[in-house]
Structure formats: structure tokens, C-alpha cells
Design a protein around this motif. Sequence first.
Motif, PDB file in Angstrom:
ATOM      1  N   ASN A   1      -5.657   5.345   2.588  1.00  0.00           N
ATOM      2  CA  ASN A   1      -4.739   4.269   2.186  1.00  0.00           C
ATOM      3  C   ASN A   1      -4.950   3.846   0.742  1.00  0.00           C
ATOM      4  OD1 ASN A   1      -3.127   3.893   4.380  1.00  0.00           O
ATOM      5  ND2 ASN A   1      -3.755   1.794   4.749  1.00  0.00           N
TER       6      ASN A   1
ATOM      7  N   PHE B   1       5.987   3.571  -3.967  1.00  0.00           N
ATOM      8  CA  PHE B   1       6.239   2.180  -4.303  1.00  0.00           C
ATOM      9  C   PHE B   1       6.567   2.056  -5.790  1.00  0.00           C
ATOM     10  CE2 PHE B   1       4.306   0.357  -0.446  1.00  0.00           C
ATOM     11  CZ  PHE B   1       3.537   1.414  -0.005  1.00  0.00           C
TER      12      PHE B   1
ATOM     13  N   LEU C   1       0.954   6.099  -2.111  1.00  0.00           N
ATOM     14  CA  LEU C   1      -0.096   5.722  -1.168  1.00  0.00           C
ATOM     15  C   LEU C   1      -0.579   6.967  -0.457  1.00  0.00           C
ATOM     16  CD1 LEU C   1      -1.584   3.232   0.087  1.00  0.00           C
ATOM     17  CD2 LEU C   1       0.094   3.360   1.943  1.00  0.00           C
TER      18      LEU C   1
ATOM     19  N   GLY D   1      -1.364  -0.561   4.766  1.00  0.00           N
ATOM     20  CA  GLY D   1      -0.986  -0.448   3.365  1.00  0.00           C
ATOM     21  C   GLY D   1       0.474  -0.104   3.131  1.00  0.00           C
ATOM     22  N   ARG D   2       1.022   0.743   3.956  1.00  0.00           N
ATOM     23  CA  ARG D   2       2.389   1.222   3.725  1.00  0.00           C
ATOM     24  C   ARG D   2       3.413   0.140   4.003  1.00  0.00           C
ATOM     25  NH1 ARG D   2       5.091   3.302   8.361  1.00  0.00           N
ATOM     26  NH2 ARG D   2       5.972   4.978   7.123  1.00  0.00           N
ATOM     27  N   ASN D   3       3.055  -0.842   4.796  1.00  0.00           N
ATOM     28  CA  ASN D   3       4.030  -1.871   5.171  1.00  0.00           C
ATOM     29  C   ASN D   3       4.358  -2.812   4.015  1.00  0.00           C
ATOM     30  OD1 ASN D   3       4.133  -0.879   7.809  1.00  0.00           O
ATOM     31  ND2 ASN D   3       2.378  -2.116   8.422  1.00  0.00           N
ATOM     32  N   TYR D   4       3.346  -3.271   3.336  1.00  0.00           N
ATOM     33  CA  TYR D   4       3.568  -4.248   2.283  1.00  0.00           C
ATOM     34  C   TYR D   4       2.881  -3.878   0.984  1.00  0.00           C
ATOM     35  CZ  TYR D   4       5.103  -6.842   6.323  1.00  0.00           C
ATOM     36  OH  TYR D   4       5.743  -7.216   7.469  1.00  0.00           O
ATOM     37  N   GLY D   5       2.346  -2.679   0.915  1.00  0.00           N
ATOM     38  CA  GLY D   5       1.661  -2.279  -0.303  1.00  0.00           C
ATOM     39  C   GLY D   5       0.398  -3.091  -0.494  1.00  0.00           C
ATOM     40  N   TYR D   6      -0.021  -3.232  -1.720  1.00  0.00           N
ATOM     41  CA  TYR D   6      -1.201  -4.002  -2.070  1.00  0.00           C
ATOM     42  C   TYR D   6      -0.782  -5.355  -2.657  1.00  0.00           C
ATOM     43  CZ  TYR D   6      -4.163   0.260  -2.136  1.00  0.00           C
ATOM     44  OH  TYR D   6      -4.855   1.403  -1.829  1.00  0.00           O
TER      45      TYR D   6
ATOM     46  N   TYR E   1       5.869  -0.994  -8.601  1.00  0.00           N
ATOM     47  CA  TYR E   1       5.267  -2.287  -8.898  1.00  0.00           C
ATOM     48  C   TYR E   1       5.758  -2.742 -10.270  1.00  0.00           C
ATOM     49  CZ  TYR E   1       1.984  -2.238  -5.014  1.00  0.00           C
ATOM     50  OH  TYR E   1       1.431  -2.254  -3.771  1.00  0.00           O
TER      51      TYR E   1
ATOM     52  N   LEU F   1      -3.902   3.755  -3.268  1.00  0.00           N
ATOM     53  CA  LEU F   1      -2.754   3.834  -4.158  1.00  0.00           C
ATOM     54  C   LEU F   1      -3.136   4.541  -5.457  1.00  0.00           C
ATOM     55  CD1 LEU F   1      -0.772   0.459  -4.245  1.00  0.00           C
ATOM     56  CD2 LEU F   1       0.105   2.701  -3.628  1.00  0.00           C
TER      57      LEU F   1
ATOM     58  N   ILE G   1      10.097   3.106   1.979  1.00  0.00           N
ATOM     59  CA  ILE G   1      10.366   3.138   3.413  1.00  0.00           C
ATOM     60  C   ILE G   1      11.385   2.072   3.809  1.00  0.00           C
ATOM     61  CG2 ILE G   1       8.127   4.094   4.016  1.00  0.00           C
ATOM     62  CD1 ILE G   1       7.258   1.277   4.844  1.00  0.00           C
TER      63      ILE G   1
ATOM     64  N   ARG H   1       9.559  -0.712  -1.853  1.00  0.00           N
ATOM     65  CA  ARG H   1       8.908   0.295  -1.033  1.00  0.00           C
ATOM     66  C   ARG H   1       9.962   1.295  -0.601  1.00  0.00           C
ATOM     67  NH1 ARG H   1       7.546  -2.955   3.922  1.00  0.00           N
ATOM     68  NH2 ARG H   1       9.480  -3.982   3.340  1.00  0.00           N
TER      69      ARG H   1
ATOM     70  N   GLU I   1       4.470   8.282   0.539  1.00  0.00           N
ATOM     71  CA  GLU I   1       4.688   6.843   0.641  1.00  0.00           C
ATOM     72  C   GLU I   1       4.715   6.319  -0.778  1.00  0.00           C
ATOM     73  OE1 GLU I   1       4.387   6.415   4.971  1.00  0.00           O
ATOM     74  OE2 GLU I   1       5.141   5.151   3.351  1.00  0.00           O
TER      75      GLU I   1
ATOM     76  N   LEU J   1       4.469  -6.150  -6.073  1.00  0.00           N
ATOM     77  CA  LEU J   1       5.298  -5.126  -5.453  1.00  0.00           C
ATOM     78  C   LEU J   1       6.769  -5.416  -5.711  1.00  0.00           C
ATOM     79  CD1 LEU J   1       5.476  -2.674  -3.514  1.00  0.00           C
ATOM     80  CD2 LEU J   1       5.577  -4.334  -1.639  1.00  0.00           C
TER      81      LEU J   1
END
Lengths: 114, 109
Positions: free
Chosen positions: B95, B34, B90, A98-103, B36, B97, B51, B49, B32, B46
Motif C-alpha cells: 500500500n 491518484f 498505489l 489506502g485505495r479508498n481515500y488515498g493518504y 494530488y 504511494l 476508482i 482517485r 491504482e 487528494l
Amino acid sequence: EADIYQTPRYLVIGTGKKITLECSQTMGHDKMYWYQQDPGMELHLIHYSYGVNSTEKGDLSSESTVSRIRTEHFPLTLESARPSHTSQYLCASSDRYGRNYGYTFGSGTRLTVV
Amino acid sequence: AQRVTQPEKLLSVFKGAPVELKCNYSYSGSPELFWYVQYSRQRLQLLLRHISRESIKGFTADLNKGETSFHLKKPFAQEEDSAMYYCAHLRAAGNKLTFGGGTRVLVKP
């Protein structure tokens, strides 16, 4: 093309009817999610799945149920629709971390129960 | 309760002006985070991110652990930036959101 698909896009249905909202992804993702979103409001997680035969309830209590018999398919069912179920339902999927590309989200189903 | 907060429901700016969307989180540890975006009649997608420390469409977001913030910024807003923006966290457990309430950005010509 790898993507996530939701059908129908819009649904107007009478009170008491059983409905199933379809969600399928061709991305090979392990994890799938259902969110509920009222217009202009935040998204609330109602169901999630880590893989086949794995389903859990989310943060927001929902009368809907889900199943995950195949990796790519994660349908949501309401046994008896009520006007309070009127909302937008968003399906999403993610890779294992999940952390790599989100959803990745589908286009959503806007449900109206009359 | 662990939350993601976006204090502004609506931000209205003129084209070419800077825009900053605020996001605060209340989680401990290493978050973590994000951003959107949802453009009119399009699906939620998305944008950034934390990271990756990247700049997408001129937007950047810096994680400030001291202030528990992850604000989104763009120095010169464009009309095509008009959209709904959601900050999300996240959770390591599962995992999952969690989204903030969203900020609608309107860029006027």
C-alpha cells in the motif's frame, strides 16, 4: 477534528545535533509514512509502518530512524544532523487499504541543517 | 523500474483555457492511480482517485491502460487552479504511494 499533525513546522539546527520530527494522527489509521521532498522535486518514501511495532525502510535510503510505539504517533529521528539532511519531511497516514481515500498528509517539517 | 512520469515541470495557461496535465505509469496489472494537489502554503491533498471516476473542481482524469496514462484535464482553467499537481500510483504490495515529479500549473488572468 480528526487530522494529522507535524511539529515543528520549521527547524534550523546545527550540524551534529540530534533531532526528532513529530507526527501524530487522530484518524485511527493503521498505516503511517514518511516522505522526503526537496523543493520542486518529487516525494520519496523513506519509512513506513503498518501498525504498532512495525516499521520498514522505504524506497530512498535515509540515515533517519522511526518508531511506532503507539498507533497515533510516528516520530522520525536523526541522531546527528548534517547539511545533506536539509529537506522537507512529510508525514502521511492511510486506512488499511489506502485505495479508498488515498493518504492524508501533514503540513510538513522544513529542516535546515547549518 | 516501476515509475510514474510527469513530463511537464511547468504548465502556463490563460484563465478560461483548457489545461491537461500528463501522467504516464510503467506498472503492469490493474493500477491504482491518484492525483494530488498542493496549493500555495497548504498541505498536499487528494484531488482525484481513478476508482471513483469523479469530477472534482472541474477536473477529470481518465485511465488509459493501452497508453498507460492517467492525464488530468479541465476544460476551463481558473486562477485558483494555480498549484503543484502530483500523479501517484498505489502499489498493491505494501500500500505504498509512488509519486511523479510534479507539474506546476500557473493560470494567468
